[in-house]
Design a protein around this motif. Structure first.
Motif: not given
Length: 157
Positions: A103, A124, A127-128, A130-132, A134-135, A157
């Motif tokens: 992260e 973008e 976003r990638i 943050s969405a895929y 890092n979680p 994805v």
């Protein structure tokens, strides 16, 4: 600097005078030494030459690392030196990489490269991450990430 064949019994019983320090160099594994302090602390050292300079790398303490482990580490270090590397420098670099999480590096990438190079899709990329990414693996040190983990993220994805 006395040279001796280091044995488990010798390492266990090695000592020196209070306020001084002595190094015993192994005759079995070239470059391996046992440093004994006056307070009884025993550390493993490896002596080598890198870039024309003599260097000494302290890589662990006895009994956390036993004689067999110290000889194995010295053998690995010798291989690194033979290939032109520097074992102490490699250890420092690995430590600094381990302190970097996925992260933290993703944020650094966005700030230092994506935004500054005027990448049109930096949002973008953010976003990638943050969405895929890092979680799933964001809290892991970057050195601990494995190929199967990356494969799983891509498959999701």
């Amino acid at each position: 600097m006395p040279k001796t064949k280091l044995t488990a019994a010798f390492v266990t019983s090695a000592s020196c005078e209070e306020g001084s320090r002595i190094e015993y160099w192994d005759t079995v594994r070239t470059g391996l030494g046992l440093r004994v302090s006056g307070k009884g602390t025993k550390s493993w050292v490896y002596w080598y030459r890198a870039n024309g300079q003599a260097k000494r790398w302290t890589f662990g303490r006895f009994p956390a690392i036993d004689l067999a482990g110290a000889r194995e580490t010295a053998l690995d270090a010798e291989a690194v030196v033979h290939k032109g590397g520097d074992p102490a420098l490699n250890k420092q670099q690995n430590k600094s990489l381990q302190s970097h999480t996925v992260e933290a590096l993703s944020h650094e990438f966005i700030e230092r490269h994506a935004k500054k190079n005027r990448e049109s899709s930096w949002k973008e990329s953010q976003r990638i991450f943050s969405a895929y990414i890092n979680p799933a693996i964001g809290r892991q040190p970057i050195t601990d990430v494995t190929r199967p983990e990356i494969r799983n993220i891509l498959n999701n994805v």
